[in-house]
Scaffold this active site. Structure first.
Site, PDB file in Angstrom:
ATOM      1  N   HIS A   9       0.847  -1.194   0.000  1.00 23.53           N
ATOM      2  CA  HIS A   9       0.000   0.000   0.000  1.00 23.53           C
ATOM      3  C   HIS A   9       0.880   1.241   0.000  1.00 23.53           C
ATOM      4  CE1 HIS A   9      -2.892  -3.092   1.169  1.00 23.53           C
ATOM      5  NE2 HIS A   9      -3.837  -2.256   0.800  1.00 23.53           N
ATOM      6  N   LYS A  13       7.142   2.343  -2.883  1.00 25.32           N
ATOM      7  CA  LYS A  13       7.589   0.977  -3.199  1.00 25.32           C
ATOM      8  C   LYS A  13       6.994   0.525  -4.526  1.00 25.32           C
ATOM      9  CE  LYS A  13       7.712  -1.254   1.354  1.00 25.32           C
ATOM     10  NZ  LYS A  13       7.079  -2.355   2.094  1.00 25.32           N
ATOM     11  N   ASP A  69       9.013  -6.327   2.603  1.00 20.95           N
ATOM     12  CA  ASP A  69       9.113  -5.724   3.934  1.00 20.95           C
ATOM     13  C   ASP A  69      10.516  -5.176   4.053  1.00 20.95           C
ATOM     14  OD1 ASP A  69       7.420  -5.392   6.400  1.00 20.95           O
ATOM     15  OD2 ASP A  69       9.314  -6.039   7.273  1.00 20.95           O
ATOM     16  N   PHE A 148      11.272   8.126  -1.429  1.00 22.64           N
ATOM     17  CA  PHE A 148      10.265   8.156  -0.363  1.00 22.64           C
ATOM     18  C   PHE A 148      10.941   7.822   0.962  1.00 22.64           C
ATOM     19  CE2 PHE A 148       9.656   3.591   0.558  1.00 22.64           C
ATOM     20  CZ  PHE A 148      10.281   3.014  -0.532  1.00 22.64           C
ATOM     21  N   TYR A 150      12.922   7.289   4.109  1.00 21.17           N
ATOM     22  CA  TYR A 150      14.180   7.793   4.658  1.00 21.17           C
ATOM     23  C   TYR A 150      15.217   8.155   3.591  1.00 21.17           C
ATOM     24  CZ  TYR A 150      12.131   6.023   8.943  1.00 21.17           C
ATOM     25  OH  TYR A 150      11.269   5.813   9.999  1.00 21.17           O
ATOM     26  N   ASP A 151      14.832   8.167   2.327  1.00 17.55           N
ATOM     27  CA  ASP A 151      15.799   8.461   1.258  1.00 17.55           C
ATOM     28  C   ASP A 151      16.569   9.779   1.466  1.00 17.55           C
ATOM     29  OD1 ASP A 151      15.375   6.088  -0.053  1.00 17.55           O
ATOM     30  OD2 ASP A 151      14.018   6.911  -1.554  1.00 17.55           O
ATOM     31  N   LYS A 171      19.317   4.768  -7.667  1.00 18.84           N
ATOM     32  CA  LYS A 171      18.771   3.949  -6.571  1.00 18.84           C
ATOM     33  C   LYS A 171      18.296   2.587  -7.063  1.00 18.84           C
ATOM     34  CE  LYS A 171      15.458   3.731  -2.823  1.00 18.84           C
ATOM     35  NZ  LYS A 171      14.159   4.141  -2.297  1.00 18.84           N
ATOM     36  N   HIS A 176      18.720  -1.772  -1.711  1.00 19.98           N
ATOM     37  CA  HIS A 176      18.334  -3.009  -1.038  1.00 19.98           C
ATOM     38  C   HIS A 176      17.220  -3.714  -1.828  1.00 19.98           C
ATOM     39  CE1 HIS A 176      16.097   0.471   0.090  1.00 19.98           C
ATOM     40  NE2 HIS A 176      15.224  -0.148   0.853  1.00 19.98           N
ATOM     41  N   ARG A 177      16.256  -2.933  -2.329  1.00 16.32           N
ATOM     42  CA  ARG A 177      15.129  -3.516  -3.080  1.00 16.32           C
ATOM     43  C   ARG A 177      15.616  -4.075  -4.417  1.00 16.32           C
ATOM     44  NH1 ARG A 177      12.331   0.273  -1.923  1.00 16.32           N
ATOM     45  NH2 ARG A 177      11.494  -0.795  -0.115  1.00 16.32           N
TER      46      ARG A 177
HETATM   47  P1  ITT Z   1       3.475  -2.057   2.827  1.00 18.68           P
HETATM   48  O1  ITT Z   1       3.563  -2.900   4.077  1.00 18.68           O
HETATM   49  O2  ITT Z   1       2.068  -1.811   2.392  1.00 18.68           O
HETATM   50  O3  ITT Z   1       4.341  -2.559   1.724  1.00 18.68           O
HETATM   51  P2  ITT Z   1       4.919  -0.089   4.415  1.00 18.68           P
HETATM   52  O4  ITT Z   1       5.508   1.236   4.062  1.00 18.68           O
HETATM   53  O5  ITT Z   1       4.130  -0.156   5.694  1.00 18.68           O
HETATM   54  O6  ITT Z   1       4.046  -0.564   3.164  1.00 18.68           O
HETATM   55  P3  ITT Z   1       7.013  -1.722   5.559  1.00 18.68           P
HETATM   56  O7  ITT Z   1       6.261  -2.187   6.744  1.00 18.68           O
HETATM   57  O8  ITT Z   1       7.901  -2.697   4.854  1.00 18.68           O
HETATM   58  O9  ITT Z   1       6.036  -1.180   4.437  1.00 18.68           O
HETATM   59  O10 ITT Z   1       7.866  -0.455   5.996  1.00 18.68           O
HETATM   60  C1  ITT Z   1       8.884  -0.010   5.182  1.00 18.68           C
HETATM   61  C2  ITT Z   1       9.322   1.375   5.648  1.00 18.68           C
HETATM   62  O11 ITT Z   1      10.753   1.420   5.643  1.00 18.68           O
HETATM   63  C3  ITT Z   1       8.859   2.439   4.674  1.00 18.68           C
HETATM   64  O12 ITT Z   1       7.563   2.941   5.013  1.00 18.68           O
HETATM   65  C4  ITT Z   1       9.964   3.471   4.821  1.00 18.68           C
HETATM   66  O13 ITT Z   1       9.762   4.237   5.978  1.00 18.68           O
HETATM   67  C5  ITT Z   1      11.201   2.609   5.034  1.00 18.68           C
HETATM   68  N1  ITT Z   1      11.828   2.237   3.747  1.00 18.68           N
HETATM   69  C6  ITT Z   1      11.909   1.003   3.175  1.00 18.68           C
HETATM   70  N2  ITT Z   1      12.510   1.036   1.996  1.00 18.68           N
HETATM   71  C7  ITT Z   1      12.832   2.332   1.785  1.00 18.68           C
HETATM   72  C8  ITT Z   1      13.462   3.000   0.734  1.00 18.68           C
HETATM   73  O14 ITT Z   1      13.836   2.377  -0.377  1.00 18.68           O
HETATM   74  N3  ITT Z   1      13.639   4.319   0.850  1.00 18.68           N
HETATM   75  C9  ITT Z   1      13.242   4.972   1.952  1.00 18.68           C
HETATM   76  N4  ITT Z   1      12.628   4.426   2.987  1.00 18.68           N
HETATM   77  C10 ITT Z   1      12.404   3.097   2.921  1.00 18.68           C
END
Ligand code: ITT
Length: 190
Positions: A9, A13, A69, A148, A150-151, A171, A176-177
């Site tokens: 959501h 991502k 996640d 988005f 913490y970028d 990026k 990591h993704r």
């Molecule tokens: P979904 O569970 O719906 O996928 P979410 O944002 O709640 O959305 P997570 O529980 O995996 O997902 O939390 C991931 C968080 O980590 C995200 O909201 C950011 O705050 C941070 N994060 C992860 N990957 C990031 C990225 O590539 N750049 C910046 N922040 C990131």
């Protein structure tokens, strides 16, 4: 074009997954677009939460689902916020940035790591999980407007600007993704 359900959501991502999937000729459809509810993230690891989200979306939709996640692990905070990154930043990322920068300054410890677990759940109930990470340092001042979460405060090793300054092109090659996705890619091609 083939389509795959991306069980997130988070629009940031989703955008990155769409970019990663496009060269494979696969279109990303989000859980939000299909109106699927968000499961409670009760796991105690990135991998457990990715699996839980992927299985939940696969069962709700009856089709293969991909979930992510992820989070930022800050050395000065002993690895926090980690799997709680979304909640830690919730609603007020600028305040979360300042808490992280304050902790890094106090400890004089700037290292940080982004971690991403991607899980693919197939309709037969099978799951495959892949982990990617990117190491770097916390930026002393938040900078940049791309991306988005913490970028704006993460500078990956080998670079002198944040992900939010480097932008999607860089990026999506080193994140990591992208690293977790590279492992999954071989599977999606078949
Ligand atoms: P979904 O569970 O719906 O996928 P979410 O944002 O709640 O959305 P997570 O529980 O995996 O997902 O939390 C991931 C968080 O980590 C995200 O909201 C950011 O705050 C941070 N994060 C992860 N990957 C990031 C990225 O590539 N750049 C910046 N922040 C990131």
């Amino acid at each position: 074009m083939k389509r795959i359900l991306v069980a997130t959501h988070n629009p940031g991502k989703l955008k990155e997954f769409a970019t990663l999937l496009e060269p494979l000729g696969i279109e990303a459809v989000s859980a939000g677009q299909l109106g699927l509810a968000e499961p409670e993230e009760t796991g105690t690891s990135f991998a457990a939460n990715a699996r839980l989200k992927a299985l939940h979306a696969m069962r709700a939709s009856g089709q293969a689902a991909l979930a992510d996640d992820s989070g930022l692990c800050v050395a000065a905070l002993n690895g926090a916020p980690g799997i709680l990154s979304s909640r830690y930043g919730a609603g007020d990322y600028p305040a979360a940035f300042q808490r992280i920068i304050a902790a890094a300054t106090a400890a004089n410890e700037w290292r940080a790591r982004f971690v991403c677990a991607i899980c693919l759940a197939t309709p037969d109930g099978g799951t495959a999980t892949y982990i990617g990470q990117s190491d770097g340092v916390i930026a002393p001042v938040p900078s940049g407007g791309a991306g988005f979460g913490y970028d704006p405060i993460f500078i990956p090793f080998g670079h002198d600007r944040t992900y939010a300054e480097l932008g999607a092109e860089v990026k999506d090659r080193i994140s990591h993704r992208a690293r977790a996705f590279a492992q999954l890619q071989a599977r999606l091609k078949v």
